[in-house]
Enzyme design. Structure first.
Site, PDB file in Angstrom:
ATOM      1  N   HIS A   1      67.919  41.772  75.662  1.00 12.43           N
ATOM      2  CA  HIS A   1      67.844  42.021  74.220  1.00 12.43           C
ATOM      3  C   HIS A   1      66.634  41.303  73.644  1.00 12.43           C
ATOM      4  O   HIS A   1      66.188  40.291  74.170  1.00 12.43           O
ATOM      5  CB  HIS A   1      69.128  41.596  73.499  1.00 12.43           C
TER       6      HIS A   1
ATOM      7  N   GLY B   1      67.147  30.107  77.453  1.00 14.83           N
ATOM      8  CA  GLY B   1      67.982  30.254  76.268  1.00 14.83           C
ATOM      9  C   GLY B   1      68.799  31.528  76.204  1.00 14.83           C
ATOM     10  O   GLY B   1      69.399  31.831  75.175  1.00 14.83           O
TER      11      GLY B   1
END
Length: 113
Positions: A99, A92
């Site tokens: 991050h 994903g």
């Protein structure tokens, strides 16, 4: 990295709603939040994905986790929160700069949804 969205945000070239920053990390509100609190925490150093981490990045990864816990306390997430890092396309990841999503302010379900 020139074309990296998050590098441009960290550099101030693209506006963001900063929540926290120090010499190692930059944290800002997600533009498409999935919960009342949804903050992205990124290292200021460009690292494309978790797959690209090396032993020299252990300090920054630990710092990100500590920052997530600090922000969770400051943002009132005493009842719980989720910290998520997506890795590669099937995981994903859509922005190729490591991050972490700090998500909270509502009950979390598993699997995520």
């Amino acid at each position: 990295m020139q074309d990296c969205l998050f590098c441009k945000i960290v550099a101030g070239e693209i506006p963001s709603q900063v929540v926290y920053q120090d010499e190692k990390v930059y944290a800002f509100k997600d533009i498409a939040p999935v919960a009342p609190v949804h903050v992205l925490i990124v290292p200021k150093k460009h690292i494309s994905s978790l797959e690209d981490l090396g032993p020299e990045d252990a300090d920054i990864m630990g710092h990100i986790v500590l920052t997530a816990a600090k922000l969770a306390r400051e943002l009132g997430l005493a009842r719980g929160y989720r910290v998520v890092a997506n890795c590669q396309e099937e995981g994903g990841q859509t922005v190729y700069h490591v991050h972490f999503h700090l998500i909270g302010g509502r009950s979390m379900q598993w699997p995520p949804g």
